[in-house]
Scaffold this active site. Structure first.
Site, PDB file in Angstrom:
ATOM      1  N   GLY A  11      -0.002   0.787  -0.897  1.00 23.72           N
ATOM      2  CA  GLY A  11      -0.534   0.678   0.397  1.00 23.72           C
ATOM      3  C   GLY A  11      -2.185   0.763   0.179  1.00 23.72           C
ATOM      4  N   ASP A  12      -2.675   0.088   1.607  1.00 25.47           N
ATOM      5  CA  ASP A  12      -4.196   0.177   1.452  1.00 25.47           C
ATOM      6  C   ASP A  12      -4.787  -0.852   0.645  1.00 25.47           C
ATOM      7  OD1 ASP A  12      -4.403   2.134   3.618  1.00 25.47           O
ATOM      8  OD2 ASP A  12      -3.773   3.715   1.874  1.00 25.47           O
ATOM      9  N   LYS A  15      -4.787  -5.385   3.654  1.00 26.08           N
ATOM     10  CA  LYS A  15      -3.810  -6.446   4.481  1.00 26.08           C
ATOM     11  C   LYS A  15      -4.587  -6.499   5.860  1.00 26.08           C
ATOM     12  CE  LYS A  15      -0.496  -3.504   4.104  1.00 26.08           C
ATOM     13  NZ  LYS A  15      -0.770  -2.516   3.355  1.00 26.08           N
ATOM     14  N   LYS A  17      -7.782  -6.603   6.445  1.00 26.62           N
ATOM     15  CA  LYS A  17      -8.984  -7.427   6.471  1.00 26.62           C
ATOM     16  C   LYS A  17      -8.330  -8.956   6.403  1.00 26.62           C
ATOM     17  CE  LYS A  17     -12.574  -9.075   3.090  1.00 26.62           C
ATOM     18  NZ  LYS A  17     -13.132  -9.960   4.114  1.00 26.62           N
ATOM     19  N   GLY A  39      -2.415   1.984   9.383  1.00 25.50           N
ATOM     20  CA  GLY A  39      -4.017   2.329   9.388  1.00 25.50           C
ATOM     21  C   GLY A  39      -4.803   1.111   8.907  1.00 25.50           C
ATOM     22  N   HIS A  40      -4.699   0.012   9.778  1.00 23.74           N
ATOM     23  CA  HIS A  40      -5.350  -1.130   9.298  1.00 23.74           C
ATOM     24  C   HIS A  40      -6.796  -1.227   9.683  1.00 23.74           C
ATOM     25  CE1 HIS A  40      -1.617  -4.008   8.628  1.00 23.74           C
ATOM     26  NE2 HIS A  40      -1.821  -2.845   7.983  1.00 23.74           N
ATOM     27  N   THR A 228       8.705   4.984   3.254  1.00 24.03           N
ATOM     28  CA  THR A 228       8.737   5.352   4.899  1.00 24.03           C
ATOM     29  C   THR A 228      10.118   4.984   5.405  1.00 24.03           C
ATOM     30  OG1 THR A 228       7.434   4.392   6.781  1.00 24.03           O
ATOM     31  CG2 THR A 228       8.093   2.809   5.074  1.00 24.03           C
ATOM     32  N   ARG A 286      -6.985  11.533   4.838  1.00 22.66           N
ATOM     33  CA  ARG A 286      -6.908  12.142   3.882  1.00 22.66           C
ATOM     34  C   ARG A 286      -7.576  11.451   2.564  1.00 22.66           C
ATOM     35  NH1 ARG A 286      -0.498  12.362   3.683  1.00 22.66           N
ATOM     36  NH2 ARG A 286      -0.479  10.402   4.535  1.00 22.66           N
ATOM     37  N   LYS A 315     -12.414  -5.179  -4.480  1.00 22.65           N
ATOM     38  CA  LYS A 315     -13.470  -3.678  -3.922  1.00 22.65           C
ATOM     39  C   LYS A 315     -13.749  -3.627  -5.303  1.00 22.65           C
ATOM     40  CE  LYS A 315     -12.427  -0.879  -0.780  1.00 22.65           C
ATOM     41  NZ  LYS A 315     -11.801   0.185  -0.111  1.00 22.65           N
ATOM     42  N   LEU A 316     -15.256  -3.949  -5.754  1.00 21.30           N
ATOM     43  CA  LEU A 316     -15.677  -3.629  -7.157  1.00 21.30           C
ATOM     44  C   LEU A 316     -16.509  -2.674  -7.428  1.00 21.30           C
ATOM     45  CD1 LEU A 316     -15.519  -7.319  -8.542  1.00 21.30           C
ATOM     46  CD2 LEU A 316     -13.838  -5.634  -8.936  1.00 21.30           C
TER      47      LEU A 316
HETATM   48  P1  IMP Z   1       5.444   7.728   7.026  1.00 18.24           P
HETATM   49  O1  IMP Z   1       5.486   6.418   7.166  1.00 18.24           O
HETATM   50  O2  IMP Z   1       4.475   8.181   7.859  1.00 18.24           O
HETATM   51  O3  IMP Z   1       6.855   8.154   7.063  1.00 18.24           O
HETATM   52  O4  IMP Z   1       5.165   8.075   5.587  1.00 18.24           O
HETATM   53  C1  IMP Z   1       5.758   7.822   4.435  1.00 18.24           C
HETATM   54  C2  IMP Z   1       4.959   7.546   2.995  1.00 18.24           C
HETATM   55  O5  IMP Z   1       4.156   6.071   3.462  1.00 18.24           O
HETATM   56  C3  IMP Z   1       3.913   8.723   2.962  1.00 18.24           C
HETATM   57  O6  IMP Z   1       3.633   8.943   1.611  1.00 18.24           O
HETATM   58  C4  IMP Z   1       2.630   7.972   3.634  1.00 18.24           C
HETATM   59  O7  IMP Z   1       1.533   8.474   2.975  1.00 18.24           O
HETATM   60  C5  IMP Z   1       2.763   6.679   3.296  1.00 18.24           C
HETATM   61  N1  IMP Z   1       1.932   5.820   4.346  1.00 18.24           N
HETATM   62  C6  IMP Z   1       2.209   5.639   5.697  1.00 18.24           C
HETATM   63  N2  IMP Z   1       1.513   5.054   6.232  1.00 18.24           N
HETATM   64  C7  IMP Z   1       0.308   4.576   5.248  1.00 18.24           C
HETATM   65  C8  IMP Z   1      -0.546   3.759   5.404  1.00 18.24           C
HETATM   66  O8  IMP Z   1      -1.024   3.128   6.609  1.00 18.24           O
HETATM   67  N3  IMP Z   1      -1.417   3.535   4.248  1.00 18.24           N
HETATM   68  C9  IMP Z   1      -0.833   4.057   3.021  1.00 18.24           C
HETATM   69  N4  IMP Z   1       0.020   4.837   2.935  1.00 18.24           N
HETATM   70  C10 IMP Z   1       1.021   5.109   4.086  1.00 18.24           C
END
Ligand code: IMP
Length: 397
Positions: A11-12, A15, A17, A39-40, A228, A286, A315-316
């Site tokens: 994640g993160d 995407k 950008k 959270g883009h 998820t 978080r 991201k260096l």
């Molecule tokens: P949920 O999608 O809220 O049910 O979370 C499931 C898992 O996906 C958890 O471990 C979250 O931390 C992770 N997660 C959900 N949305 C994001 C995001 O936008 N960025 C990174 N991790 C995410």
């Protein structure tokens, strides 16, 4: 040609950008799964914006935003986001078939996390898991039903007794949704057939499918049960024939929430990466867990996602501050030809590192990573702002 942008790590990956860079060259940008958990982060005119449910087409006049059938629509949160950006129905389509997230699903999400104790997934608390659980159990309500006064009352009456039992089993109060009528009426002009909206956009230009969440959060290919609620891959029927699938990665790895993470850094190096890279969750704030670049995981994710190209967000700052770049090139005793380890096996993995030294020229490093993954490089992001990037000439639209 349609383009799909997917995250290839935990994640993160950046995407948001990349999609923001691509959006203006497309007639529509489509979100195909998830909801207010995304959270883009996009930097516009020096201001940091976090898009949750809306695709980043919402930031580009003339580009249609589509929230497709596989999504989990939180109508109150969507309304706030759409009103913030002044997005009217002529710019946004919400699939009538998308599932709706009623307000008590956030409470169920939190209560179920408490029940899991040490095995908590670290969900975003946005009710995503309960929404897809209710859909699979046939106890959900769609956007089309919520937006239709007759259907709304009938569907809520049909499902509420079951929701009541679910809440009661968790020690929570009975379901109550005083705002349902008002939100349904607000939603109504946005609701339509997403396939029709996508076909109309395709007649005018190309369509961009904006992934949310990294491949490792996919319920089938990722870290189940720390996944998820719905596949992070777009359904084939939504994308046109032979789309370009750009997988996105960073030169290190970050993660929010629970689950296996073979290259996690436990010492102070993680703090340097986090502080220099501003690695805090865009939805929940978080602190992100940080780790070294994991090539076996990236090769697996590229295969699972069907990626045709790699995009690297270079991201260096953090790595430059550390003055070294350990890269996991294999797991000791694990033969990649056997496939990727299962989630419950990941804690036992022993990464084998090579130090790639002080990260220098970002493009050269991005090309080296792409070669190690076995994909052509499309793009290397070199800064947070729109336009701070280098495109490989043959990959540019
Ligand atoms: P949920 O999608 O809220 O049910 O979370 C499931 C898992 O996906 C958890 O471990 C979250 O931390 C992770 N997660 C959900 N949305 C994001 C995001 O936008 N960025 C990174 N991790 C995410």
């Amino acid at each position: 040609m349609d383009t799909v942008v997917l995250g290839l790590q935990w994640g993160d990956e950046g995407k948001g950008k990349l999609c923001d860079e691509l959006a203006a060259a497309h007639a529509a940008v489509v979100r195909f799964q998830g909801g207010a958990n995304a959270g883009h982060t996009v930097i516009r005119d020096g201001v940091k914006l976090a898009l949750h449910q809306l695709p980043c087409g919402a930031l580009h006049p003339g580009v249609r935003s589509v929230i497709a059938a596989g999504c989990a629509v939180d109508p109150a949160a969507l309304r706030a986001e759409a009103e913030d950006l002044g997005l009217a129905p002529d710019r946004l389509t919400v699939s009538a078939r998308a599932q709706v997230v009623p307000p008590w699903f956030r409470l169920i999400d939190a209560a179920e996390e408490r029940l899991r104790e040490d095995g908590a997934v670290g969900t975003t608390g946005r009710g995503i898991g309960p929404t897809y659980a209710a859909k699979a159990g046939r106890w959900g309500i769609t956007a089309g039903e919520l937006a239709d006064p007759g259907a709304r009352a009938a569907r809520l009456a049909a499902i509420l007794p079951w929701h009541h039992r679910w809440l009661a089993a968790l020690g929570l109060d009975a379901p109550a949704w005083p705002g349902a009528d008002e939100l349904g009426e607000w939603l109504r002009p946005f609701v339509a057939d997403d396939l029709v909206a996508i076909a109309a956009a395709r007649a005018a230009g190309a369509v961009l499918f904006e992934g949310q969440l990294g491949l490792m959060r996919d319920p089938d290919r990722g870290l189940q049960p720390a996944a998820t609620g719905a596949s992070v891959l777009p359904p084939a029927a939504l994308v046109g024939p032979t789309p370009r699938v750009i997988g996105v990665a960073k030169p290190y790895v970050t993660m929010v929430g629970g689950g296996g993470f073979p290259t996690e850094i436990t010492g102070p190096d993680a703090d340097v990466l986090r502080e220099r890279g501003d690695e805090y969750g865009a939805t929940t704030g978080r602190p992100r867990r940080c780790g070294w670049l994991d090539l076996p995981a990236l090769r697996y994710a590229a295969r699972a996602a069907g990626a045709t190209h790699l995009a690297m967000q270079m991201k260096l700052d953090g790595l430059a501050a550390l003055g070294r770049m350990p890269v996991c090139v294999a797991y000791a005793g694990w033969d990649e030809a056997r496939g990727y380890p299962l989630p419950h096996e990941m804690a036992r993995l022993r990464p084998v590192y090579e130090d790639w030294g002080l990260p220098g020229d970002p493009l050269a490093l991005a090309r080296r990573i792409a070669a190690a993954v076995g994909l052509p490089l499309a793009y290397a992001g070199t800064g947070a702002a729109r336009g701070e990037a280098v495109w490989e000439p043959e990959a540019r639209l």
